[in-house]
Design an enzyme around this catalytic site. Structure first.
Site, PDB file in Angstrom:
ATOM      1  N   SER A  77       0.830  -1.198   0.000  1.00 29.70           N
ATOM      2  CA  SER A  77       0.000   0.000   0.000  1.00 29.70           C
ATOM      3  C   SER A  77       0.876   1.263   0.000  1.00 29.70           C
ATOM      4  O   SER A  77       1.672   1.460  -0.904  1.00 29.70           O
ATOM      5  CB  SER A  77      -0.970  -0.043   1.183  1.00 29.70           C
ATOM      6  OG  SER A  77      -1.973   0.932   1.067  1.00 29.70           O
ATOM      7  N   ASP A 105     -10.309  -3.366  -4.935  1.00 33.59           N
ATOM      8  CA  ASP A 105      -9.344  -2.394  -4.432  1.00 33.59           C
ATOM      9  C   ASP A 105      -9.277  -1.218  -5.398  1.00 33.59           C
ATOM     10  O   ASP A 105      -9.044  -1.407  -6.601  1.00 33.59           O
ATOM     11  CB  ASP A 105      -7.974  -3.063  -4.315  1.00 33.59           C
ATOM     12  CG  ASP A 105      -6.891  -2.157  -3.750  1.00 33.59           C
ATOM     13  OD1 ASP A 105      -7.209  -1.024  -3.332  1.00 33.59           O
ATOM     14  OD2 ASP A 105      -5.719  -2.590  -3.736  1.00 33.59           O
ATOM     15  N   HIS A 151      -8.093  -4.923  -0.689  1.00 33.00           N
ATOM     16  CA  HIS A 151      -6.959  -4.120  -0.262  1.00 33.00           C
ATOM     17  C   HIS A 151      -6.613  -4.402   1.207  1.00 33.00           C
ATOM     18  O   HIS A 151      -7.484  -4.419   2.070  1.00 33.00           O
ATOM     19  CB  HIS A 151      -7.249  -2.629  -0.418  1.00 33.00           C
ATOM     20  CG  HIS A 151      -6.059  -1.779  -0.113  1.00 33.00           C
ATOM     21  ND1 HIS A 151      -5.060  -1.560  -1.020  1.00 33.00           N
ATOM     22  CD2 HIS A 151      -5.678  -1.134   1.027  1.00 33.00           C
ATOM     23  CE1 HIS A 151      -4.120  -0.800  -0.464  1.00 33.00           C
ATOM     24  NE2 HIS A 151      -4.466  -0.542   0.779  1.00 33.00           N
TER      25      HIS A 151
END
Length: 362
Positions: free
Chosen positions: A145, A302, A332
């Site tokens: 991320s 996501d 995610h």
């Protein structure tokens, strides 16, 4: 996430991260299997995971890992990342260096990037690698991320520094956030309200990271900052043309959102929107061509799916060997959710695939 959005991120990030870290931060407790120590690399805190020596083995491979959390949450020391790095160290018989970069709102861009770069460069020094018995030809840089964002940016910068004697062999990016240019990619449209990371929350994370104001959120949401009359944005447009970079299965029936006229002042107020250190997907082809063999993991559910897929496509076009590992039924953040009570199959499957690629390529 919705509560944070309505109340405003910055004020409540301090409280939220305090709660996460107060109740979940783990001390550096070693075991017979893994030695865990906390250290400082060029002023940046890190946690190092070292497996025991095996037989006559002299040098180990290594992964520099950068945790996620929207540049604002989590820690290298919380159980999710402590567990991930321990398992990586065990599975790969590798030294894992987990970077504890400073977070928003204590600092904003470019400080988290500088922290990650300084710690990585310190570790890549031959004498430091020797101290940890690391093979200088077998080092990966990785992150998930926001950590994937920092890993990609650090990797790009390292590729430009001609005086480095050691450079990474691999980069491995887990559902990375790589651009704030277009908030209407197919995955942003498809997952606009998907739990864990809805679009408005990702926009607010960006605003906090680059020290902006929430009154600009709507301008970003509708892509006014990259309209056709915003001169500074024009040179980057082809680098994020998802109609040419994404497979049809990702594009589906979604259409680009490109404004004829927008608000050029947004880019003037927030220049980091077009700074490749903040948005590595904006890098030119020459920079991408210098990147090491790469792995990009994406999830269907996501908003950031297309960030990763576009980066993989651009790297491949630049001649870099790339593995795009896409999970159709995952979300995610899932890779760290492997510990009770959030021990999801999605986490185990993505983690296993990621570690398998590192095992085969590092």
């Amino acid at each position: 996430c919705h509560l944070i959005h309505y109340l405003g991120l910055s004020h409540h990030l301090i409280v939220l991260n305090y709660l996460i870290c107060t109740f979940d931060k783990l001390q550096s407790v070693s075991s017979e299997d893994i030695k865990i120590t906390d250290a400082v690399f060029d002023g940046v805190e890190v946690r190092v995971f070292e497996p025991p020596a095996k037989g006559d083995e002299s040098l180990k491979r290594s992964v520099v890992y950068i945790h996620g959390g929207g540049w604002a949450l989590a820690s290298a020391r919380i159980s999710f990342y402590n567990n991930l790095c321990r398992i990586m160290a065990e599975s790969l018989n590798a030294v894992i260096v987990s970077i504890e970069y400073r977070l928003v709102p204590e600092v904003c861009f470019p400080e988290p990037y500088h922290d990650a770069l300084r710690a990585t460069k310190h570790f890549l020094q031959p004498d430091v690698l020797a101290e940890y018995s690391v093979d200088p030809s077998r080092i990966a840089i990785s992150g998930d991320s926001a950590g994937g964002n920092l890993a990609a940016a650090v990797c790009q910068q390292l590729s430009k520094e001609e005086d480095l004697s050691v450079t990474p062999k691999l980069q491995a990016l887990i559902y990375p956030v790589l651009q704030a240019f277009d908030f209407h990619t197919p995955s942003y449209q498809q997952n606009v309200n998907t739990p864990v990371l809805p679009r408005h929350v990702m926009i607010n994370y960006w605003i906090d990271y680059i020290n902006g104001s929430y009154d600009l959120a709507h301008e970003l949401l509708v892509n006014n900052h990259t309209a056709l009359d915003v001169g500074r944005a024009l040179s980057f447009r082809a680098r994020l043309n998802w109609t040419a970079l994404l497979p049809a299965s990702f594009q589906k029936s979604y259409k680009p959102v490109v404004r004829a006229t927008g608000t050029a002042a947004v880019v003037e107020r927030l220049p980091a929107l077009l700074d490749v250190r903040a948005a590595p997907l904006l890098a030119d082809d020459a920079t991408l061509a210098r990147q090491p063999r790469s792995y990009v993991l994406t999830c269907e559910n996501d908003v950031l799916r297309d960030d990763g897929a576009m980066y993989a496509a651009r790297l491949e076009r630049a001649g870099v060997p790339v593995t795009l590992d896409h999970f159709h039924d995952c979300f995610h953040g899932c890779m760290i959710f492997t510990v009770w009570p959030t021990d999801f199959s999605a986490g185990v499957r993505t983690r296993s695939s990621y570690i398998k690629w590192l095992e085969e390529n590092l």
